[in-house]
Write a protein that holds these residues in place. Structure first.
Motif, PDB file in Angstrom:
ATOM      1  N   LYS A  12      67.712 -25.576  52.440  1.00 59.62           N
ATOM      2  CA  LYS A  12      68.554 -26.298  51.748  1.00 59.62           C
ATOM      3  C   LYS A  12      68.435 -25.987  50.426  1.00 59.62           C
ATOM      4  N   GLU A  13      67.612 -25.151  49.680  1.00 55.43           N
ATOM      5  CA  GLU A  13      67.308 -25.031  48.437  1.00 55.43           C
ATOM      6  C   GLU A  13      68.586 -24.252  47.786  1.00 55.43           C
ATOM      7  N   VAL A  69      60.175 -11.363  37.745  1.00 54.98           N
ATOM      8  CA  VAL A  69      60.830 -12.221  38.660  1.00 54.98           C
ATOM      9  C   VAL A  69      61.035 -13.720  38.438  1.00 54.98           C
ATOM     10  N   VAL A  70      62.016 -14.119  38.053  1.00 52.93           N
ATOM     11  CA  VAL A  70      62.529 -15.455  37.930  1.00 52.93           C
ATOM     12  C   VAL A  70      62.948 -16.544  39.031  1.00 52.93           C
ATOM     13  N   LYS A  71      62.265 -17.365  39.426  1.00 51.13           N
ATOM     14  CA  LYS A  71      62.650 -17.999  40.585  1.00 51.13           C
ATOM     15  C   LYS A  71      62.791 -19.520  40.199  1.00 51.13           C
ATOM     16  N   VAL A  72      63.122 -20.355  41.457  1.00 47.91           N
ATOM     17  CA  VAL A  72      62.791 -22.002  41.286  1.00 47.91           C
ATOM     18  C   VAL A  72      61.661 -22.021  42.008  1.00 47.91           C
ATOM     19  N   LYS A  73      61.846 -22.119  43.175  1.00 45.30           N
ATOM     20  CA  LYS A  73      60.626 -22.562  44.178  1.00 45.30           C
ATOM     21  C   LYS A  73      59.780 -21.382  44.293  1.00 45.30           C
ATOM     22  N   GLU A  74      58.456 -21.939  44.623  1.00 45.51           N
ATOM     23  CA  GLU A  74      57.318 -20.957  45.105  1.00 45.51           C
ATOM     24  C   GLU A  74      57.674 -20.092  46.043  1.00 45.51           C
ATOM     25  N   ALA A 297      60.447 -32.081  49.489  1.00 45.71           N
ATOM     26  CA  ALA A 297      59.665 -31.569  48.507  1.00 45.71           C
ATOM     27  C   ALA A 297      60.395 -30.825  47.427  1.00 45.71           C
ATOM     28  N   ASN A 298      61.791 -30.609  47.727  1.00 47.30           N
ATOM     29  CA  ASN A 298      62.697 -29.965  46.623  1.00 47.30           C
ATOM     30  C   ASN A 298      63.817 -30.924  46.541  1.00 47.30           C
ATOM     31  N   MET A 299      63.679 -32.222  46.055  1.00 44.74           N
ATOM     32  CA  MET A 299      64.758 -33.320  46.070  1.00 44.74           C
ATOM     33  C   MET A 299      65.866 -32.644  45.080  1.00 44.74           C
ATOM     34  N   PRO A 300      65.540 -32.177  43.909  1.00 45.48           N
ATOM     35  CA  PRO A 300      66.673 -31.655  42.983  1.00 45.48           C
ATOM     36  C   PRO A 300      67.662 -30.645  43.824  1.00 45.48           C
ATOM     37  N   GLY A 301      66.980 -29.883  44.755  1.00 40.30           N
ATOM     38  CA  GLY A 301      67.929 -28.996  45.546  1.00 40.30           C
ATOM     39  C   GLY A 301      69.145 -29.813  46.159  1.00 40.30           C
ATOM     40  N   ALA A 302      69.236 -30.884  46.186  1.00 44.56           N
ATOM     41  CA  ALA A 302      70.167 -31.743  46.955  1.00 44.56           C
ATOM     42  C   ALA A 302      71.527 -31.892  46.111  1.00 44.56           C
ATOM     43  N   VAL A 303      71.160 -31.642  44.454  1.00 50.48           N
ATOM     44  CA  VAL A 303      72.271 -31.396  43.400  1.00 50.48           C
ATOM     45  C   VAL A 303      72.110 -30.329  42.710  1.00 50.48           C
ATOM     46  N   PRO A 304      72.473 -29.290  43.171  1.00 53.88           N
ATOM     47  CA  PRO A 304      72.069 -27.959  42.833  1.00 53.88           C
ATOM     48  C   PRO A 304      72.701 -27.716  41.376  1.00 53.88           C
TER      49      PRO A 304
END
Length: 372
Positions: A12-13, A69-74, A297-304
């Motif tokens: 859900k990221e 490489v540019v990402k958001v999460k590990e 652990a990736n709460m901001p992923g809920a409001v992407p």
């Protein structure tokens, strides 16, 4: 430079590390960008928008095959195979809570720069701040929802109603997360208490909230006094790059009312609650001793959409510097240098080394040695 933007595959990221606008800026400066097909859909950025901005669409392997490489999460385990010694990786890492990833980066010899340890001279964390703001605000929304009886909580409305007192929100940590959580909790009408170890920070919070919140020094005694009347506890503790300390221990849960809720925003750094462990948006909560724990652990992923725009506003200036100068950008930007966590098989972050009892070397010295 060739920059790759893979699709995030954590559960859900839906964030993406670069907007079409960021792609356009890089392309105009002579760089090339490969975006994995579908990478931006979760944040409402179409493949066509990236193509119009000048990106090439490709597979995950195509995106990971870029120089940077540019990402958001590990990276997750299934992505470890993409790590290599000529790769520059720029993303959130949170290595102090992830020994397998630390070992994978060191084994591959990857140059890894962590958003969360990029640090200004005043101690502020510019790339962690926007997501801390989002997570802090979401923590109260999540906590308020799970306090509802159908969600497993004790059935408390945080704002109360006329004739009924409001709920009590206790926030451990008065930094960016804690401050934003307090804003939301106050907005709902809850009674808010913030604990912090810094008297200076507590004085600041008392001023900016015009005395409408309660401030207390963070101590075990004060926590134990507050827990029996706490409906929602928010863990907002941060030690940059390091594993979070367990300030709320297992035995303290018995002091809390049955059906109370804990939202541990520090869970991606190990959590500041002893009984916390990471969860996902698919299965966000669990119960320990009658207390509901929320550990996404990736709460901001809920409001992407909001999160992607807020994050890339801050990351893109650094992405541009790295694209223009490569690793040399670390030497010319004092704020970027602390972000270096691994380089050519060497660990360059002291808190991570201390978390795993590993050896480490100073980032500046490692870079100078490689250029000698």
């Amino acid at each position: 430079m060739h920059i790759g933007v893979p699709k995030e595959i954590k559960v859900k990221e839906n964030r993406v590390a670069m907007t079409p606008g960021g792609v356009e800026t890089l392309v105009r400066r002579g760089h090339s960008v490969t975006v994995e097909a579908g990478a931006g859909l979760g944040s409402s950025f179409s493949d066509e928008a990236y193509q119009q901005a000048g990106a090439q669409l490709g597979s995950a392997a195509d995106a990971w095959g870029a120089e940077m490489v540019v990402k958001v999460k590990e990276p997750v385990e299934s992505e470890y195979g993409y790590l290599r010694d000529d790769l520059l990786l720029f993303t959130y890492l949170h290595l102090a809570a992830d020994r397998p990833l630390t070992d994978a980066l060191l084994k591959a010899g990857t140059t890894a720069i962590a958003y969360e340890t990029v640090q200004h001279s005043d101690g502020s964390l510019p790339l962690l701040m926007p997501m801390s703001e989002v997570a802090g605000r979401l923590s109260v929304q999540a906590g308020a929802y799970h306090l509802q009886k159908p969600a497993g909580g004790r059935g408390v409305l945080l704002g109360g109603v006329p004739g009924v007192k409001p709920g009590n929100v206790t926030i451990v940590g008065g930094g960016v997360v804690g401050t934003n959580a307090a804003k939301m909790a106050m907005g709902l009408g809850a009674h808010v208490t913030i604990l912090d170890v810094s008297q200076r920070r507590l004085s600041y919070l008392d001023d900016v909230f015009f005395g409408r919140i309660t401030t207390m020094m963070s101590s075990e005694a004060n926590l134990r006094d507050l827990l029996p009347t706490t409906d929602l506890l928010i863990g907002a503790v941060l030690i940059p790059g390091a594993k979070a300390p367990h300030l709320v221990t297992r035995d303290m849960l018995s002091l809390m009312p049955e059906g109370a809720v804990i939202v541990d925003v520090a869970v991606d750094q190990g959590g500041c609650v002893e009984t916390s462990h990471p969860t996902t948006h698919d299965d966000p909560t669990y119960e320990v001793d009658g207390v509901i724990h929320y550990g996404v652990a990736n709460m901001p992923g809920a409001v992407p959409r909001t999160s992607t725009l807020a994050l890339t506003n801050q990351t893109m200036p650094y992405v541009l510097q790295l694209a223009d100068k490569g690793v040399q950008a670390l030497n010319s930007n004092a704020s970027l240098l602390p972000g270096l966590n691994t380089y050519q098989g060497k660990l360059t972050n002291q808190p991570v080394a201390e978390a795993f009892d590993m050896s480490w070397e100073k980032a500046g010295e490692v870079l100078q040695g490689s250029q000698a």
